[in-house]
Structure formats: structure tokens, C-alpha cells
Design a protein around this motif. Structure first.
Motif, PDB file in Angstrom:
ATOM      1  N   VAL A   1      69.891 -26.853 -10.272  1.00 47.28           N
ATOM      2  CA  VAL A   1      68.507 -26.382 -10.170  1.00 47.28           C
ATOM      3  C   VAL A   1      68.062 -26.700  -8.752  1.00 47.28           C
ATOM      4  CG1 VAL A   1      66.133 -26.697 -10.959  1.00 47.28           C
ATOM      5  CG2 VAL A   1      68.018 -26.752 -12.617  1.00 47.28           C
ATOM      6  N   GLN A   2      67.750 -25.666  -7.973  1.00 47.43           N
ATOM      7  CA  GLN A   2      67.479 -25.885  -6.553  1.00 47.43           C
ATOM      8  C   GLN A   2      66.223 -25.157  -6.102  1.00 47.43           C
ATOM      9  OE1 GLN A   2      70.723 -24.796  -3.965  1.00 47.43           O
ATOM     10  NE2 GLN A   2      69.617 -25.341  -2.095  1.00 47.43           N
ATOM     11  N   GLY A   3      65.267 -25.938  -5.611  1.00 43.52           N
ATOM     12  CA  GLY A   3      64.101 -25.390  -4.939  1.00 43.52           C
ATOM     13  C   GLY A   3      64.263 -25.564  -3.439  1.00 43.52           C
ATOM     14  N   THR A   4      63.164 -25.439  -2.711  1.00 45.04           N
ATOM     15  CA  THR A   4      63.237 -25.538  -1.255  1.00 45.04           C
ATOM     16  C   THR A   4      62.791 -26.910  -0.768  1.00 45.04           C
ATOM     17  OG1 THR A   4      61.010 -24.598  -1.051  1.00 45.04           O
ATOM     18  CG2 THR A   4      62.875 -23.076  -0.899  1.00 45.04           C
ATOM     19  N   LEU A   5      63.356 -27.298   0.364  1.00 49.35           N
ATOM     20  CA  LEU A   5      63.009 -28.540   1.051  1.00 49.35           C
ATOM     21  C   LEU A   5      62.553 -28.198   2.469  1.00 49.35           C
ATOM     22  CD1 LEU A   5      66.137 -30.651   0.020  1.00 49.35           C
ATOM     23  CD2 LEU A   5      63.830 -30.882  -0.924  1.00 49.35           C
ATOM     24  N   PRO A   6      61.701 -29.032   3.072  1.00 48.75           N
ATOM     25  CA  PRO A   6      61.298 -28.774   4.460  1.00 48.75           C
ATOM     26  C   PRO A   6      62.502 -28.855   5.402  1.00 48.75           C
ATOM     27  CG  PRO A   6      59.854 -30.384   3.396  1.00 48.75           C
ATOM     28  CD  PRO A   6      61.026 -30.197   2.493  1.00 48.75           C
ATOM     29  N   PRO A   7      62.585 -28.029   6.429  1.00 45.52           N
ATOM     30  CA  PRO A   7      61.708 -26.879   6.687  1.00 45.52           C
ATOM     31  C   PRO A   7      62.061 -25.729   5.744  1.00 45.52           C
ATOM     32  CG  PRO A   7      63.451 -26.964   8.328  1.00 45.52           C
ATOM     33  CD  PRO A   7      63.624 -28.184   7.465  1.00 45.52           C
ATOM     34  N   ARG A   8      61.080 -25.204   5.032  1.00 46.06           N
ATOM     35  CA  ARG A   8      61.340 -24.237   3.972  1.00 46.06           C
ATOM     36  C   ARG A   8      61.655 -22.859   4.541  1.00 46.06           C
ATOM     37  NH1 ARG A   8      57.527 -27.801   1.932  1.00 46.06           N
ATOM     38  NH2 ARG A   8      58.370 -28.889   0.117  1.00 46.06           N
ATOM     39  N   PRO A   9      62.697 -22.213   4.024  1.00 52.15           N
ATOM     40  CA  PRO A   9      63.045 -20.872   4.508  1.00 52.15           C
ATOM     41  C   PRO A   9      61.974 -19.865   4.111  1.00 52.15           C
ATOM     42  CG  PRO A   9      64.330 -21.410   2.559  1.00 52.15           C
ATOM     43  CD  PRO A   9      63.591 -22.658   2.932  1.00 52.15           C
ATOM     44  N   SER A  10      61.757 -18.857   4.956  1.00 51.01           N
ATOM     45  CA  SER A  10      60.757 -17.836   4.648  1.00 51.01           C
ATOM     46  C   SER A  10      61.324 -16.745   3.752  1.00 51.01           C
ATOM     47  CB  SER A  10      60.212 -17.210   5.936  1.00 51.01           C
ATOM     48  OG  SER A  10      61.255 -16.596   6.667  1.00 51.01           O
ATOM     49  N   ARG A  11      62.648 -16.590   3.759  1.00 48.46           N
ATOM     50  CA  ARG A  11      63.300 -15.584   2.922  1.00 48.46           C
ATOM     51  C   ARG A  11      64.388 -16.252   2.091  1.00 48.46           C
ATOM     52  NH1 ARG A  11      61.740 -10.465   5.060  1.00 48.46           N
ATOM     53  NH2 ARG A  11      62.650  -9.589   3.175  1.00 48.46           N
ATOM     54  N   LYS A  12      64.819 -15.558   1.051  1.00 49.33           N
ATOM     55  CA  LYS A  12      65.698 -16.182   0.072  1.00 49.33           C
ATOM     56  C   LYS A  12      67.182 -16.123   0.431  1.00 49.33           C
ATOM     57  CE  LYS A  12      65.509 -16.734  -4.933  1.00 49.33           C
ATOM     58  NZ  LYS A  12      64.825 -16.220  -6.145  1.00 49.33           N
ATOM     59  N   GLY A  13      67.564 -15.270   1.376  1.00 49.49           N
ATOM     60  CA  GLY A  13      68.969 -15.078   1.676  1.00 49.49           C
ATOM     61  C   GLY A  13      69.698 -16.348   2.084  1.00 49.49           C
ATOM     62  N   LEU A  14      69.157 -17.072   3.056  1.00 48.51           N
ATOM     63  CA  LEU A  14      69.799 -18.306   3.508  1.00 48.51           C
ATOM     64  C   LEU A  14      69.781 -19.367   2.417  1.00 48.51           C
ATOM     65  CD1 LEU A  14      68.486 -18.589   7.186  1.00 48.51           C
ATOM     66  CD2 LEU A  14      70.785 -17.949   6.411  1.00 48.51           C
ATOM     67  N   HIS A  15      68.723 -19.361   1.628  1.00 48.22           N
ATOM     68  CA  HIS A  15      68.604 -20.311   0.515  1.00 48.22           C
ATOM     69  C   HIS A  15      69.693 -20.042  -0.525  1.00 48.22           C
ATOM     70  CE1 HIS A  15      66.605 -23.317  -1.783  1.00 48.22           C
ATOM     71  NE2 HIS A  15      65.949 -22.518  -2.603  1.00 48.22           N
ATOM     72  N   LEU A  16      69.935 -18.769  -0.816  1.00 40.92           N
ATOM     73  CA  LEU A  16      70.987 -18.400  -1.766  1.00 40.92           C
ATOM     74  C   LEU A  16      72.363 -18.753  -1.214  1.00 40.92           C
ATOM     75  CD1 LEU A  16      71.974 -17.043  -4.368  1.00 40.92           C
ATOM     76  CD2 LEU A  16      71.788 -14.830  -3.192  1.00 40.92           C
TER      77      LEU A  16
ATOM     78  N   ALA B   1      68.392 -10.816  -0.788  1.00 47.65           N
ATOM     79  CA  ALA B   1      69.137 -12.075  -0.743  1.00 47.65           C
ATOM     80  C   ALA B   1      70.544 -11.883  -1.290  1.00 47.65           C
ATOM     81  CB  ALA B   1      68.397 -13.150  -1.534  1.00 47.65           C
ATOM     82  N   ALA B   2      70.653 -11.218  -2.437  1.00 47.35           N
ATOM     83  CA  ALA B   2      71.971 -10.991  -3.036  1.00 47.35           C
ATOM     84  C   ALA B   2      72.858 -10.167  -2.108  1.00 47.35           C
ATOM     85  CB  ALA B   2      71.815 -10.295  -4.388  1.00 47.35           C
ATOM     86  N   ALA B   3      72.296  -9.112  -1.532  1.00 50.38           N
ATOM     87  CA  ALA B   3      73.072  -8.261  -0.632  1.00 50.38           C
ATOM     88  C   ALA B   3      73.549  -9.037   0.591  1.00 50.38           C
ATOM     89  CB  ALA B   3      72.232  -7.061  -0.200  1.00 50.38           C
ATOM     90  N   SER B   4      72.735  -9.967   1.066  1.00 44.47           N
ATOM     91  CA  SER B   4      73.074 -10.702   2.285  1.00 44.47           C
ATOM     92  C   SER B   4      74.272 -11.625   2.108  1.00 44.47           C
ATOM     93  CB  SER B   4      71.863 -11.508   2.774  1.00 44.47           C
ATOM     94  OG  SER B   4      71.626 -12.647   1.956  1.00 44.47           O
ATOM     95  N   VAL B   5      74.569 -12.016   0.861  1.00 38.66           N
ATOM     96  CA  VAL B   5      75.704 -12.914   0.618  1.00 38.66           C
ATOM     97  C   VAL B   5      76.860 -12.212  -0.086  1.00 38.66           C
ATOM     98  CG1 VAL B   5      74.193 -14.932   0.522  1.00 38.66           C
ATOM     99  CG2 VAL B   5      74.841 -13.773  -1.613  1.00 38.66           C
ATOM    100  N   GLY B   6      76.684 -10.927  -0.422  1.00 36.53           N
ATOM    101  CA  GLY B   6      77.746 -10.193  -1.099  1.00 36.53           C
ATOM    102  C   GLY B   6      77.759 -10.365  -2.603  1.00 36.53           C
ATOM    103  N   ALA B   7      76.609 -10.730  -3.182  1.00 35.04           N
ATOM    104  CA  ALA B   7      76.492 -10.864  -4.635  1.00 35.04           C
ATOM    105  C   ALA B   7      75.853  -9.610  -5.220  1.00 35.04           C
ATOM    106  CB  ALA B   7      75.652 -12.091  -4.985  1.00 35.04           C
ATOM    107  N   ARG B   8      75.929  -9.468  -6.543  1.00 34.20           N
ATOM    108  CA  ARG B   8      75.254  -8.375  -7.239  1.00 34.20           C
ATOM    109  C   ARG B   8      73.870  -8.838  -7.664  1.00 34.20           C
ATOM    110  NH1 ARG B   8      80.744  -8.070  -6.371  1.00 34.20           N
ATOM    111  NH2 ARG B   8      81.604  -6.065  -7.027  1.00 34.20           N
ATOM    112  N   VAL B   9      73.026  -7.866  -8.008  1.00 34.17           N
ATOM    113  CA  VAL B   9      71.671  -8.201  -8.428  1.00 34.17           C
ATOM    114  C   VAL B   9      71.209  -7.233  -9.503  1.00 34.17           C
ATOM    115  CG1 VAL B   9      70.521  -6.755  -6.691  1.00 34.17           C
ATOM    116  CG2 VAL B   9      69.344  -8.778  -7.590  1.00 34.17           C
ATOM    117  N   ILE B  10      70.414  -7.741 -10.424  1.00 36.06           N
ATOM    118  CA  ILE B  10      69.701  -6.931 -11.406  1.00 36.06           C
ATOM    119  C   ILE B  10      68.249  -7.386 -11.347  1.00 36.06           C
ATOM    120  CG2 ILE B  10      69.422  -6.357 -13.850  1.00 36.06           C
ATOM    121  CD1 ILE B  10      72.451  -7.063 -14.151  1.00 36.06           C
TER     122      ILE B  10
END
Length: 224
Positions: free
Chosen positions: A136-151, A177-186
Motif C-alpha cells: 500500500v503506497q501513497g506519496t512522500l515529500p517531495p510529492r510527484p505531480s503526476r502518477k507515472g513516476l510514482h507507478l 501512468a500505465a502507458a509510461s511504464v508499459g502496463a495495461r489499464v482499465i
């Protein structure tokens, strides 16, 4: 399982997907706006305008780019109200049964959110579902503005091949975010974003989480 019988990994988004908290998000936003002398927005306005990063969403609502002081004030006030209300929210329809069924099929799953990690983990535990997830992972400072790097960081921690990953979320940012790492998304249309915004992304959409999970094998077979 898919044809090659390899286990899949499912990444769940939190707000608007696992947690049915749209009404609480809207109430917190409007309470914050009231405190700052701003007019309330409707559910339709929110769903139509919502985007990431949230600061850009606020810029569209305000009609100007908020300065640092204005943004920090709005963000802090929103979170004050959201934390006060969030435990009124319930899990989305189909949960936690879908978590249990997915694990029972021999697959793994985790939960990823842009919400602050120190606030996310306790509320996930409050709902009694933390044990279903490898992480289970949320964000930590410095918080990313987009989800791609977080994923990307999330999957690195899990040591999971993105080619075996499906993300279920409720926003165009989840798809990016999914596309940026090569994952699928629904994408789930019962969350925050308007259905027309989701359709514009051009990825599979489901109107329930049960339907979203049912699409996974089809998505993997089509793109595998």
C-alpha cells in the motif's frame, strides 16, 4: 489465467476507485472554497474539469494560475476537511470480494495512490483491506505531480514486470501512468472523471469494478 498461465499483478487506484469518496471530495473542495471566499462548484463541473496535477485543475476553476501561497492555503484547507470526512466514505461496490477472488486465482495485487502515505495507510487499515495487498503506497515529500513516476517506483519496489501489470483507475492520468511504464489499464467510469474524458483516452472502460476485473483477461490476450 492468461494463456501462458503466468500470474498477473493488479494495481488498484484508491480515491474514486477502491474508495467511493467523490461526494466527500466535492464537499471538502467546496468547504475549502467557502473558507477562501470562492464560489462552490457542482459535481458536473468537478467531473468535467478534473485533471492532474490538481494545481492545474484549480487554475481552471479559479481562472488563473494560483500563486504558491494561494495554492498552499487551498490545498491545506481541502485536506483539513477531507481528513475530517474521509471515514464516512465506503468501499466501492464489489469490494472486498473482488480482492479475495483475485488473490484466489493465484494473482497478486497492490494499492497505489497520490494521497499522502501517512494518511493513506491508516484509512486503508480502517477499512480492513490492507492484508489483500502486497504493498500500500501513497506519496512522500517531495510529492510527484503526476502518477507515472510514482507507478514506476511502485513496480520497482514490488519487482514486478510491467508487462504483467494491469492498473484499474478512474482518470486519464491513470491511463497515462500505465502507458509510461508499459502496463495495461482499465478505467472505471464510476469515479471522479466524466465518462467523455475517459472515452477520449481510448482505453477499455468499465462501469463497475466487477466489470473491470472481468475485462482483464481479454485486455491481456488482446495486447499480449
Amino acid at each position: 489465467m492468461p494463456k501462458n498461465h503466468e500470474p498477473l499483478h493488479l494495481v488498484w487506484d484508491w480515491n474514486g476507485t477502491v474508495l467511493n469518496d467523490f461526494e466527500i471530495i466535492l464537499r471538502s473542495t467546496n468547504d475549502s472554497f467557502t473558507d477562501h471566499g470562492l464560489p462552490a462548484i457542482t459535481a458536473e463541473q468537478y467531473r468535467t474539469l478534473i485533471k492532474m496535477p490538481i494545481r492545474a485543475f484549480y487554475a481552471d476553476i479559479l481562472g488563473h494560475e494560483p500563486g504558491d501561497e494561494e495554492w498552499e492555503g487551498l490545498d491545506a484547507t481541502f485536506h483539513k476537511y477531507y481528513v475530517a470526512y474521509e471515514r464516512e466514505a465506503r468501499l466501492s461496490d464489489g469490494l472486498p470480494d473482488l480482492f479475495r477472488e483475485w488473490s484466489g486465482r493465484g494473482h497478486s495485487q497492490s494499492l497505489l495512490s497520490m494521497y499522502h502515505d501517512d494518511k493513506l495507510v491508516p484509512v486503508v487499515q480502517h477499512h480492513g483491506i490492507a492484508h489483500y495487498f502486497e504493498l500500500v503506497q501513497g506519496t512522500l515529500p517531495p510529492r510527484p505531480s503526476r502518477k507515472g513516476l510514482h507507478l514506476q517506483d511502485h513496480l520497482t519496489r514490488l519487482r514486478v514486470d510491467p508487462a504483467r501489470v494491469v492498473l484499474i483507475g478512474d482518470s486519464p492520468d491513470d491511463a497515462a501512468a500505465a502507458a509510461s511504464v508499459g502496463a495495461r489499464v482499465i478505467l472505471y467510469s464510476g469515479g471522479f472523471a466524466a465518462a467523455q474524458s475517459l472515452r477520449a483516452v481510448g482505453v477499455p472502460i468499465a462501469d463497475s469494478l466487477t466489470a473491470a476485473v472481468a475485462l482483464i483477461d481479454e485486455v491481456m490476450a488482446a495486447e499480449g
